[in-house]
Design an enzyme around this catalytic site. Sequence first.
Site, mmCIF file in Angstrom:
data_model
loop_
_atom_site.group_PDB
_atom_site.id
_atom_site.type_symbol
_atom_site.label_atom_id
_atom_site.label_comp_id
_atom_site.label_asym_id
_atom_site.label_seq_id
_atom_site.Cartn_x
_atom_site.Cartn_y
_atom_site.Cartn_z
ATOM 1 N N HIS A 72 0.725 -1.276 -0.143
ATOM 2 C CA HIS A 72 -0.122 -0.065 0.030
ATOM 3 C C HIS A 72 0.622 1.352 0.196
ATOM 4 O O HIS A 72 0.360 2.395 -0.259
ATOM 5 C CB HIS A 72 -0.909 0.102 1.177
ATOM 6 C CG HIS A 72 -1.807 -1.213 1.400
ATOM 7 N ND1 HIS A 72 -2.272 -1.955 0.418
ATOM 8 C CD2 HIS A 72 -2.152 -1.789 2.592
ATOM 9 C CE1 HIS A 72 -3.022 -2.926 0.836
ATOM 10 N NE2 HIS A 72 -2.637 -2.893 2.234
ATOM 11 N N ASP A 233 4.009 -8.160 0.886
ATOM 12 C CA ASP A 233 4.551 -9.272 1.886
ATOM 13 C C ASP A 233 3.509 -10.172 2.391
ATOM 14 O O ASP A 233 3.811 -11.380 2.559
ATOM 15 C CB ASP A 233 4.644 -8.318 3.034
ATOM 16 C CG ASP A 233 3.679 -7.562 3.738
ATOM 17 O OD1 ASP A 233 2.699 -7.209 2.908
ATOM 18 O OD2 ASP A 233 3.772 -6.590 4.716
#
Length: 474
Positions: A72, A233
Amino acid sequence: MALVAGVDSSTQACKVVVRDAGTGRLVREGRAPHPAGTEVDPEAWWTALQQALERAGGLDDVEALSVGGQQHGMVCLDERGEVVRPALLWNDTRSAGAASELIAELGDGDESRGRQAWADAVGLVPVASFTVTKLRWLARAEPENAARVAAVCLPHDWLTWRLAGTGRLDDLVTDRGDASGTGYWSPSSGRYRTDLLELGFGRSLVLPRVLGPAERAGRVADGGPVLGPGTGDNAAAALGVGAAVGDVVLSLGTSGVVSTVSRSAAADPSGTVAGFADATGHFLPLVVTLNAARVLDATARLLGVDHDALSRLALSAPEGSDGLVLVPYLEGERTPDKPWSTGALHGLTLGTCEPAHLARAAVEGLLCGLADGLDAIRAAGSEARRVLLVGGGARSEAVRRLSPAVLGVPVLVPPPGEPVADGAARQAAWVLDGGESPPQWPASETESYDAAATPAVRERYAEARDLTVRRQQA
């Protein structure tokens, strides 16, 4: 023996593992810290990556490399490829108001309609974490910086681009796993929704090309290793622990993440479940809490003990802490979407004013928040047959032993390691091999935990949680 490298550029540090491409055997590793804060100059990530690579023995004998990175984060570049301003990270909540605006705008003023429209379009509903809301904040709060922006990318995209060293904006690449957390890429269609980017920022920008799961992104500059597409991730962690369809990966790091590998995309108009893609061609419905391992850190600090002592205290207290409940919204919260909320302690009596009771309440509160996420993933239609518990918080004996009863499913704990970096390394080996699926590295030995569910703990937590939220809304 071919060697591959996997990078985890997380919120707190950069970790590098070098593994045998055929067997997955760890050969060497290195790490370097990142600066604290919710906005960071990306150059700090680059410096940490160079340090971690050096401490991992360099890349001279490495044949392929992939980067897993925190999702993000908004990295804005000007037309020369220079960073316009420090990157806003996933845990920066200043764009919470922008998220509300974007929901209302897509629903023509109707919040319910707007939530459904966002879920249908990109599989998620805007909250402060997602990139599209940060772009709206930038456009409104810093118009001069916004006017300079020519391209936007994510942390792992930027590091892959820097490693390639071309300097051309058109060479920016990403993958479907990380792109699915922006708010302007659709996992179900596999396409950017540039109309939503323009809704957020006010105009179009150069966006990274979305590569396939094992597609090459080029090479590290000056004839270095082959570059994989990298990923976010969460997708990297699922790949690193070998999660299969129906497996839930519960990661206890800076954030708490509950995700499951699924064959179908999710679209939850409540916004609780984000319908992400994974790094293999499947999907990764996902719930995130802002408060995870640092709840344990804070409680240990408050009690003046280390983490081992905190676990011993928690395990010495009775189930449910005799009614003491910690609602652990210590940094605001994303699930539920209450970015300005605070934590709360309920049920204090003369009998519960004990260190052991507080320790257990902290562990149970942390796990109950994640159990809410697991319920939401099931409600969205995904299977959840077992949990793979990873991350720094999984080192807590109390977390490991109490989690099956709170979560209601068997829990497996892989050996301590670096699942994100391992997933990136496995992707690099896949890119090098060119096969149809990731290499099948031997599974690590895991600890197994099972226990009867404890609905009373969940019920008491839900009462305290809802009371806390109502009070803070008022």
